[in-house]
Design an enzyme around this catalytic site. Sequence first.
Site, PDB file in Angstrom:
ATOM      1  N   LYS A   1      43.244  32.924  40.025  1.00  0.00           N
ATOM      2  CA  LYS A   1      42.817  32.498  38.675  1.00  0.00           C
ATOM      3  C   LYS A   1      44.016  32.566  37.732  1.00  0.00           C
ATOM      4  O   LYS A   1      44.248  33.587  37.079  1.00  0.00           O
ATOM      5  CB  LYS A   1      41.675  33.399  38.194  1.00  0.00           C
TER       6      LYS A   1
ATOM      7  N   GLU B   1      43.743  37.394  38.975  1.00  0.00           N
ATOM      8  CA  GLU B   1      44.018  36.717  37.700  1.00  0.00           C
ATOM      9  C   GLU B   1      45.274  37.267  37.003  1.00  0.00           C
ATOM     10  O   GLU B   1      45.202  38.225  36.245  1.00  0.00           O
ATOM     11  CB  GLU B   1      42.817  36.867  36.751  1.00  0.00           C
TER      12      GLU B   1
HETATM   13  P1  13P Z   1      39.092  32.511  29.059  1.00  0.00           P
HETATM   14  O1  13P Z   1      38.689  31.300  29.853  1.00  0.00           O
HETATM   15  O2  13P Z   1      38.385  32.626  27.740  1.00  0.00           O
HETATM   16  O3  13P Z   1      40.574  32.687  28.969  1.00  0.00           O
HETATM   17  O4  13P Z   1      38.570  33.768  29.872  1.00  0.00           O
HETATM   18  C1  13P Z   1      38.771  33.818  31.224  1.00  0.00           C
HETATM   19  C2  13P Z   1      38.715  35.205  31.639  1.00  0.00           C
HETATM   20  O5  13P Z   1      37.985  35.558  32.517  1.00  0.00           O
HETATM   21  C3  13P Z   1      39.611  36.154  30.962  1.00  0.00           C
HETATM   22  O6  13P Z   1      39.801  37.258  31.769  1.00  0.00           O
END
Ligand code: 13P
Length: 352
Positions: free
Chosen positions: A219, A177
């Site tokens: 992600k 991510e």
């Molecule tokens: P949000 O969808 O609220 O941005 O959170 C996703 C997430 O896992 C943040 O690390």
Amino acid sequence: MNTQALIHIARTLVADDKGLLAMDESNPTCNKRFAKLGIPQTEAARRSYRELIVTTPALGECISGVILYDETIRQQKKDGTSFIRVIIDAGIIPGIKVDTGAKDMAAHPGEKITEGLDGLRARLQEYSQMGARFAKWRAVIAVGDGVPGQGCIEANAHALARYAALCQEAGLVPVVEPEVLMDGEHTLERCREVTEEVLRTVFNQLYTQRVILEGMILKPNMVLPGLTCPRQEDVSEVADATVRCLLRAVPAAVPGIAFLSGGQSGELASARLNAMNVRFKARLPWALAFSFARAIQQPALEIWQGKEAQVLAAQQALYHRANCNRAARRGQYSAAMETPSISIAQLAKIAA
Ligand code: 13P
């Protein structure tokens, strides 16, 4: 490492038009969200809220995996059943956030570096023994004057790749991510440019660290104008910019891309994901899915407010958002869906 098992888990996480539910807020973040609504910031309240989420009836129809936090993966329902058991019994794959947070980066004012590599191998082993089958690590990239710098992008990409390699060694699918933040006045074009640069750097590092692309999930953020940018592009412009950026930077071997929501409203996040799938799904090498926290949880949290009597209504709201996002994966979401599809009475019947 069993490569076939990794690939199977990664594919299952994005199969059947389902997506991930992130419920991995650290205690400080969870407490901050509770405080805004006057909910006590205690372990007991956090446990009750997470029990509400994992016991939402029929959640497994729309959600393939949930991302837990270290406190949560060790918790149980009031009746003593572990959350992990409840999740697996609901047909959902348990995952775990394993970074230890984004910290100020030395010599890089306004930029963050995510920590957590020290001792990670042992922690992954423990989580795997507890039943986790995937993990998540979030890097945070701010956009501003002279930011992000190469140093921040490279250090975060390197950490993501080392985390991902350790995950695969432990048999866990890494959810990688890199989040380019929405905060700021920057344009959609600037977000696209930064996101592309970040993704290219991340995939270069993933190759260098010998990560198996077929056994991971990306992600990323959607490509969006900054929150305070005067020009806010419409849903189809966002869909086009996001998919164009991803096509340039994400190898076809990656089975799925599961977006974070990043502070968008639930409705907008669903509408934008829907537009991407309507316009491009048939032509894309990877699945376009979701891994939302706020865009699935926020309405439910606001309804719950820490009150036992509100649990069913909150679960209804949670299911609704999860279901809207499943529809968005099919390109079948519309604003008309925002009238809840399942009544509290129906939900109570399923729960009984
Ligand atoms: P949000 O969808 O609220 O941005 O959170 C996703 C997430 O896992 C943040 O690390």
